[in-house]
Scaffold this motif. Structure first.
Motif, mmCIF file in Angstrom:
data_model
loop_
_atom_site.group_PDB
_atom_site.id
_atom_site.type_symbol
_atom_site.label_atom_id
_atom_site.label_comp_id
_atom_site.label_asym_id
_atom_site.label_seq_id
_atom_site.Cartn_x
_atom_site.Cartn_y
_atom_site.Cartn_z
ATOM 1 N N LEU A 91 19.479 -18.734 -31.257
ATOM 2 C CA LEU A 91 18.225 -18.222 -30.704
ATOM 3 C C LEU A 91 17.537 -19.272 -29.840
ATOM 4 O O LEU A 91 16.917 -18.942 -28.823
ATOM 5 N N ASP A 92 17.651 -20.543 -30.236
ATOM 6 C CA ASP A 92 17.030 -21.614 -29.455
ATOM 7 C C ASP A 92 17.637 -21.718 -28.060
ATOM 8 O O ASP A 92 16.999 -22.248 -27.136
ATOM 9 N N GLN A 93 18.844 -21.237 -27.898
ATOM 10 C CA GLN A 93 19.506 -21.298 -26.600
ATOM 11 C C GLN A 93 19.183 -20.098 -25.709
ATOM 12 O O GLN A 93 19.701 -20.003 -24.598
ATOM 13 N N TRP A 98 13.898 -15.453 -22.755
ATOM 14 C CA TRP A 98 12.444 -15.413 -23.041
ATOM 15 C C TRP A 98 11.647 -15.613 -21.763
ATOM 16 O O TRP A 98 10.666 -14.892 -21.513
ATOM 17 N N ALA A 99 12.052 -16.559 -20.921
ATOM 18 C CA ALA A 99 11.298 -16.869 -19.700
ATOM 19 C C ALA A 99 11.278 -15.689 -18.739
ATOM 20 O O ALA A 99 10.324 -15.525 -17.967
ATOM 21 N N GLN A 129 12.157 -12.664 -38.255
ATOM 22 C CA GLN A 129 11.524 -11.733 -37.315
ATOM 23 C C GLN A 129 10.568 -12.449 -36.348
ATOM 24 O O GLN A 129 10.294 -11.940 -35.261
ATOM 25 N N ILE A 130 10.090 -13.628 -36.729
ATOM 26 C CA ILE A 130 9.086 -14.321 -35.906
ATOM 27 C C ILE A 130 9.597 -14.638 -34.506
ATOM 28 O O ILE A 130 8.965 -14.260 -33.511
ATOM 29 N N PRO A 131 10.733 -15.339 -34.346
ATOM 30 C CA PRO A 131 11.198 -15.605 -32.979
ATOM 31 C C PRO A 131 11.531 -14.334 -32.211
ATOM 32 O O PRO A 131 11.379 -14.294 -30.982
ATOM 33 N N LEU A 132 11.953 -13.293 -32.919
ATOM 34 C CA LEU A 132 12.270 -12.040 -32.238
ATOM 35 C C LEU A 132 11.012 -11.423 -31.636
ATOM 36 O O LEU A 132 11.057 -10.823 -30.550
ATOM 37 N N GLN A 133 9.888 -11.583 -32.311
ATOM 38 C CA GLN A 133 8.627 -11.093 -31.753
ATOM 39 C C GLN A 133 8.179 -11.956 -30.576
ATOM 40 O O GLN A 133 7.546 -11.454 -29.644
ATOM 41 N N HIS A 134 8.520 -13.237 -30.583
ATOM 42 C CA HIS A 134 8.235 -14.081 -29.420
ATOM 43 C C HIS A 134 9.018 -13.603 -28.201
ATOM 44 O O HIS A 134 8.556 -13.727 -27.064
ATOM 45 N N PHE A 135 10.208 -13.050 -28.449
ATOM 46 C CA PHE A 135 10.985 -12.481 -27.349
ATOM 47 C C PHE A 135 10.422 -11.136 -26.886
ATOM 48 O O PHE A 135 10.867 -10.602 -25.875
ATOM 49 N N GLY A 136 9.457 -10.589 -27.628
ATOM 50 C CA GLY A 136 8.880 -9.300 -27.254
ATOM 51 C C GLY A 136 9.637 -8.115 -27.798
ATOM 52 O O GLY A 136 9.454 -6.982 -27.341
ATOM 53 N N MET A 137 10.485 -8.358 -28.799
ATOM 54 C CA MET A 137 11.274 -7.272 -29.371
ATOM 55 C C MET A 137 10.444 -6.463 -30.368
ATOM 56 O O MET A 137 9.445 -6.948 -30.914
ATOM 57 N N LEU A 138 10.857 -5.234 -30.591
ATOM 58 C CA LEU A 138 10.174 -4.322 -31.505
ATOM 59 C C LEU A 138 10.930 -4.319 -32.828
ATOM 60 O O LEU A 138 12.117 -3.985 -32.871
ATOM 61 N N ILE A 139 10.259 -4.674 -33.914
ATOM 62 C CA ILE A 139 10.914 -4.893 -35.198
ATOM 63 C C ILE A 139 11.040 -3.600 -36.001
ATOM 64 O O ILE A 139 10.061 -2.887 -36.212
ATOM 65 N N ALA A 140 12.261 -3.324 -36.435
ATOM 66 C CA ALA A 140 12.520 -2.193 -37.327
ATOM 67 C C ALA A 140 12.975 -2.740 -38.669
ATOM 68 O O ALA A 140 13.864 -3.599 -38.732
#
Length: 207
Positions: A91-93, A98-99, A129-140
């Motif tokens: 995910l860090d890569q 993200w940009a 789930q935290i980094p996924l929300q930083h990417f703007g993803m919708l969590i299910a």
């Protein structure tokens, strides 16, 4: 077709078994294409052999792959109450995605395997789930419409935050049919949500 990626890291096969069930669940939704991929291993081969890591011939993903899917289901074991370092490194890569807001509006979900019922099971699901929300993803998550997670008959993995299994301190316990059913349920749940959102255009809102 709706495109779903099941992306996981697994050392001993527990998360891989759940990943296969997630993929089966997603594939059961008509009009869904599913790919099963793993993140690269970072542990040296000598240590893998000594620790008894399970062999895995699943194709390896690269961060750029994520952009091509409508939904991504992430699987990681719990290590010290958090996601595995291999998944975090992957995910860090993905900073370039993200940009460019490349993952905004895509559906994301998480599943896990933990050594014990109180070894960080829910903490891993939530913190991943935290980094996924930083990417703007919708969590299910895994809603209570999957009634298996409420049973008191034996040890059951998973939570409203995602599917899961309890591997035991020595890793000898394998996912139960209830655990696998939860993963299939979550996979189908994510695929249905992604299908409903497919074709939606997400535009950046400036405050």
């Amino acid at each position: 077709m709706t495109r779903v990626l099941v992306l996981y890291y697994s050392s001993y096969g527990h998360v891989r078994a759940l990943a296969q069930a997630e993929a089966e669940g997603a594939q059961s939704v008509p009009g869904t294409h599913v790919d099963l991929r793993r993140v690269p291993e970072t542990v040296p081969e000598e240590i893998q052999r000594k620790a008894g890591f399970a062999a895995d011939d699943t194709p390896v993903a690269v961060p750029a792959d994520l952009e091509t899917y409508d939904a991504i289901i992430f699987g990681t074991p719990t290590l010290f109450g958090m996601m595995a370092g291999q998944m975090k490194s992957f995910l860090d890569q993905a900073g370039g995605l993200w940009a460019r807001n490349a993952l905004v509006g895509k559906v994301a979900a998480v599943f896990t395997s933990t050594g014990s019922q109180h070894g960080g099971h829910e903490a891993t699901l939530l913190s991943t789930q935290i980094p996924l929300q930083h990417f703007g993803m919708l969590i299910a998550g895994m809603p209570y419409t999957f009634a298996g997670q409420t049973t008191a008959e034996g040890i059951v993995g998973g939570a409203p935050y995602g599917a899961g299994t309890i591997a035991g301190a020595d890793g000898s316990r394998h996912p139960t049919e209830t655990d696998l059913a939860g993963a299939r349920f979550q996979g189908a749940h994510v695929a249905r949500i992604a299908a409903r959102l497919a074709g939606t255009t997400w535009q950046e809102e400036a405050a």
